[in-house]
Scaffold this motif. Structure first.
Motif, PDB file in Angstrom:
ATOM      1  N   LEU A  51       0.811  -1.215   0.000  1.00  0.00           N
ATOM      2  CA  LEU A  51       0.000   0.000   0.000  1.00  0.00           C
ATOM      3  C   LEU A  51       0.844   1.265   0.000  1.00  0.00           C
ATOM      4  O   LEU A  51       0.407   2.297  -0.480  1.00  0.00           O
ATOM      5  CB  LEU A  51      -0.945   0.015   1.213  1.00  0.00           C
ATOM      6  CG  LEU A  51      -1.981  -1.097   1.246  1.00  0.00           C
ATOM      7  CD1 LEU A  51      -2.836  -0.954   2.490  1.00  0.00           C
ATOM      8  CD2 LEU A  51      -2.833  -1.077   0.000  1.00  0.00           C
ATOM      9  N   GLU A  58      -4.841   7.489  -1.848  1.00  0.00           N
ATOM     10  CA  GLU A  58      -5.471   6.169  -1.902  1.00  0.00           C
ATOM     11  C   GLU A  58      -5.434   5.494  -0.536  1.00  0.00           C
ATOM     12  O   GLU A  58      -6.418   4.910  -0.101  1.00  0.00           O
ATOM     13  CB  GLU A  58      -4.774   5.281  -2.930  1.00  0.00           C
ATOM     14  CG  GLU A  58      -5.034   5.690  -4.369  1.00  0.00           C
ATOM     15  CD  GLU A  58      -4.298   4.798  -5.334  1.00  0.00           C
ATOM     16  OE1 GLU A  58      -4.599   3.593  -5.370  1.00  0.00           O
ATOM     17  OE2 GLU A  58      -3.414   5.309  -6.043  1.00  0.00           O
ATOM     18  N   ILE A  59      -4.302   5.569   0.145  1.00  0.00           N
ATOM     19  CA  ILE A  59      -4.189   4.962   1.472  1.00  0.00           C
ATOM     20  C   ILE A  59      -5.136   5.672   2.435  1.00  0.00           C
ATOM     21  O   ILE A  59      -5.844   5.027   3.204  1.00  0.00           O
ATOM     22  CB  ILE A  59      -2.739   5.027   1.992  1.00  0.00           C
ATOM     23  CG1 ILE A  59      -1.823   4.173   1.118  1.00  0.00           C
ATOM     24  CG2 ILE A  59      -2.673   4.543   3.440  1.00  0.00           C
ATOM     25  CD1 ILE A  59      -0.363   4.332   1.427  1.00  0.00           C
ATOM     26  N   SER A  61      -7.891   7.056   1.914  1.00  0.00           N
ATOM     27  CA  SER A  61      -9.309   6.828   1.667  1.00  0.00           C
ATOM     28  C   SER A  61      -9.734   5.389   1.942  1.00  0.00           C
ATOM     29  O   SER A  61     -10.913   5.071   1.843  1.00  0.00           O
ATOM     30  CB  SER A  61      -9.657   7.209   0.222  1.00  0.00           C
ATOM     31  OG  SER A  61      -8.970   6.370  -0.680  1.00  0.00           O
ATOM     32  N   MET A  62      -8.797   4.529   2.294  1.00  0.00           N
ATOM     33  CA  MET A  62      -9.153   3.139   2.595  1.00  0.00           C
ATOM     34  C   MET A  62      -9.953   3.069   3.893  1.00  0.00           C
ATOM     35  O   MET A  62      -9.646   3.771   4.849  1.00  0.00           O
ATOM     36  CB  MET A  62      -7.892   2.279   2.755  1.00  0.00           C
ATOM     37  CG  MET A  62      -7.178   1.966   1.490  1.00  0.00           C
ATOM     38  SD  MET A  62      -5.808   0.840   1.776  1.00  0.00           S
ATOM     39  CE  MET A  62      -6.688  -0.636   2.248  1.00  0.00           C
ATOM     40  N   GLU A  66      -9.924  -2.186   6.580  1.00  0.00           N
ATOM     41  CA  GLU A  66      -9.031  -2.834   5.621  1.00  0.00           C
ATOM     42  C   GLU A  66      -7.557  -2.657   5.973  1.00  0.00           C
ATOM     43  O   GLU A  66      -6.702  -3.300   5.379  1.00  0.00           O
ATOM     44  CB  GLU A  66      -9.297  -2.308   4.208  1.00  0.00           C
ATOM     45  CG  GLU A  66     -10.634  -2.736   3.662  1.00  0.00           C
ATOM     46  CD  GLU A  66     -10.847  -2.258   2.240  1.00  0.00           C
ATOM     47  OE1 GLU A  66      -9.847  -1.995   1.527  1.00  0.00           O
ATOM     48  OE2 GLU A  66     -12.016  -2.148   1.845  1.00  0.00           O
ATOM     49  N   GLU A  74       0.826   0.592   7.195  1.00  0.00           N
ATOM     50  CA  GLU A  74      -0.609   0.643   7.457  1.00  0.00           C
ATOM     51  C   GLU A  74      -0.916   1.056   8.895  1.00  0.00           C
ATOM     52  O   GLU A  74      -1.861   1.815   9.144  1.00  0.00           O
ATOM     53  CB  GLU A  74      -1.260  -0.695   7.137  1.00  0.00           C
ATOM     54  CG  GLU A  74      -1.238  -1.004   5.659  1.00  0.00           C
ATOM     55  CD  GLU A  74      -1.949  -2.287   5.310  1.00  0.00           C
ATOM     56  OE1 GLU A  74      -3.006  -2.582   5.908  1.00  0.00           O
ATOM     57  OE2 GLU A  74      -1.439  -3.011   4.419  1.00  0.00           O
TER      58      GLU A  74
END
Length: 163
Positions: A51, A58-59, A61-62, A66, A74
């Motif tokens: 990721l 993008e990260i 908005s996860m 998840e 993360e």
């Protein structure tokens, strides 16, 4: 109250907690807000599952469900969300890092051990967030016992080095 972190777990809380873990090649980050007397601790097994290579958007908005505490990149995103939820910024925290020991003498295709890859990822994500390390004890051989007290931000570490 004491909390013991198993591999892949993380904890975020307030001043009444003491958090402990035992590390080998894994890394622990201890983040503490001195005014709020709050923060968190990680026990990350691996640097990433890919990721980090995606854009920060993008990260970011996860869904939280998840993201995993197993991965350095993360779990830091999880902590950044905790900070925002508490009305604080990454720059407000004191950061201490531990672990990344060489436990198995196994290197990947890049010539790095798992511990070295964990340390590298942790440094890259912290650098991107402009969060300097106030203290660290990383690398080498052997395992580390870590205790983090959220009421005062103290971290205690015992390193048992392998021959």
């Amino acid at each position: 109250q004491e909390v013991y972190l198993q591999p892949g777990e993380w904890f975020w809380g307030v001043e009444k907690f003491r958090v402990k873990t035992l590390l080998g090649s894994c890394v622990a980050l201890c983040l503490w807000h001195p005014t709020m007397k709050a923060g968190g601790m990680t026990h990350c097994l691996l640097p990433t599952r890919g990721l980090f290579e995606k854009s920060q958007h993008e990260i970011g908005s996860m869904p939280l469900s998840e993201l995993s505490g197993r991965y350095v990149d993360e779990v830091l995103e999880i902590f950044f969300r905790e900070m925002r939820a508490n009305g604080t910024q990454p720059r407000d925290y004191i950061v201490k890092a531990f672990g990344g020991g060489n436990m198995f003498e196994f290197q990947d295709a890049t010539g790095m051990t798992v511990g070295e890859r964990n340390i590298d990822m942790m440094r890259r994500v912290l650098s991107r967030a402009k969060m300097p390390l106030a203290a660290e004890h990383m690398g080498g051989k052997g395992h580390r016992h870590i205790i983090f007290e959220l009421w005062n931000g103290d971290c205690w570490m015992r390193h048992e080095e392998l021959p």
